[in-house]
Design an enzyme around this catalytic site. Sequence first.
Site, PDB file in Angstrom:
ATOM      1  CG  HIS A 143      -1.717   1.225   1.399  1.00  0.00           C
ATOM      2  ND1 HIS A 143      -1.388   2.189   2.336  1.00  0.00           N
ATOM      3  CD2 HIS A 143      -2.818   1.691   0.759  1.00  0.00           C
ATOM      4  CE1 HIS A 143      -2.258   3.178   2.267  1.00  0.00           C
ATOM      5  NE2 HIS A 143      -3.142   2.913   1.322  1.00  0.00           N
TER       6      HIS A 143
ATOM      7  CD  GLU B 149      -2.772   2.382  -3.645  1.00  0.00           C
ATOM      8  OE1 GLU B 149      -3.429   3.446  -3.626  1.00  0.00           O
ATOM      9  OE2 GLU B 149      -3.092   1.383  -2.972  1.00  0.00           O
ATOM     10  CG  HIS B 150      -0.108   6.239  -0.625  1.00  0.00           C
ATOM     11  ND1 HIS B 150      -0.638   7.369  -0.065  1.00  0.00           N
ATOM     12  CD2 HIS B 150      -0.999   5.243  -0.394  1.00  0.00           C
ATOM     13  CE1 HIS B 150      -1.814   7.090   0.490  1.00  0.00           C
ATOM     14  NE2 HIS B 150      -2.054   5.797   0.315  1.00  0.00           N
TER      15      HIS B 150
ATOM     16  CD  GLU C 180      -5.033   5.464   3.336  1.00  0.00           C
ATOM     17  OE1 GLU C 180      -5.621   4.472   2.852  1.00  0.00           O
ATOM     18  OE2 GLU C 180      -4.012   5.977   2.813  1.00  0.00           O
TER      19      GLU C 180
END
Length: 459
Positions: A77, A80-81, A157
């Site tokens: 993840h 991905e950012h 987040e």
Amino acid sequence: MFTASCQSIKAEQKKKSESPKSEQADVAENKKVAEFKLDNGMKILVKEDHRSPIVTSQIWYRVGSSYEPAGLTGISHMLEHMMFKGTNKFPSGLARKIIAENGGRENAFTSRDHTVYYQDIEKSRLEICFELEADRMVNLTLDDKEFQKERLVVLEERRMRTEDNPNAKLYERFNAVAFLSNGYANPVIGWQHDIEGYTIDDLKQWYQDWYTPHNATLVVVGDVKAADVFQLAQKHFGPIKGRSVKQSKKSVEVQPLGRKDLQVKAKAQLPIIIAGYAVPSFSTAEDDLEPYALTVLAGVMDAGAGSRFTSRLVRGKELAAWTGVGYNSLARLDSQFSIWSSPAHGVDIEDLKAAINGEINDLQQTLISEEELNRVKAQVMASAIYELDSVSAQAREIGELETLGLGWEFVDEYYQRFKQVTAEQVQAVAQKYLVEDRLTFAQLIPEKGDAQQAVGDKK
């Protein structure tokens, strides 16, 4: 998208076809999907849908949180950012600006089993998407200064989506207990201490290990011609050097030996319970009929206003404020059949638990009627079909089946076999899997204090 698929498909029937550049390529076609494979190992899947002049382009990488070792949870993840932080050719923010200026939109998501990047755009702009994706597949700029800033974004987040959300916090801890020996125990976003501990070298290695044409599938659905898409893919992705992907052994969930219980204390207005039972997915089932029956069983319990839980526990006896049943058979590892609920105001949670157990016992002891069976099948089928009305949903179905190793060809067979599930098969899986020894029971214990978006609150 339907929540079940089949086990491994037999080898594809393929035929030789000449590519637009007169190169020989293996192309497999059914009535909906055309397949092409580049020399570097990258697979291209195209489904033509000419209802409107739009197209979705999706790159699926076979890596997600279930691939991550201890100490690096959430790194898929995190990467991905960072994939949106640019390359030398397209610096940070430029790719998104180009897509927007051409009337499109882009985004990405990470799951347990894959990481996906996608663009929805007018059909004549498809080549722009290919140029941008091919560039960041090999030329990503992983700058430590940018990484340190993005790490803070991911931590925030996590705080908003998990730490401040009692439902999410309960589910995260439930998974950590329910899965003892496979990668689904870890949250997709990662544990906070792991996120805080990544280095830029960790990200560079993860990018090197998994972001390669051999580990990617390009899915295109929309108002296009397959031959034209293949030509564009060869132009932009074909020159990328192929290399083998890092080998990852599939973790196997150990056989459950007895009930597991946990409590999670958090600021909330109402208690919540999760009763999860260890079950196979299509990738792990020894009997590939069982996931179909488990899908129907979930529908009998909680598909629509006429389902047993809604009609009996919520409206009838008024014991539950709400109920939910989940079963994900589209997984590469073993799964969970989970029952969620919260008691109605003034109801003792023990009474709710007893009522849920009563419904389970009824399903184990008494065959469902043909009328109920057919109604549930129709509801589940209709929901799945309606979801596939958009080109992006069609592409996601194809990409997920292919990336999990189940095969995009299986869609039609799935629906045929699903319709053949019998009441006896539904009863059999209820008797086999919804038992105490396979149960993980989690309960949210409300603490005093303000809860952010607590259960029952309106946004």
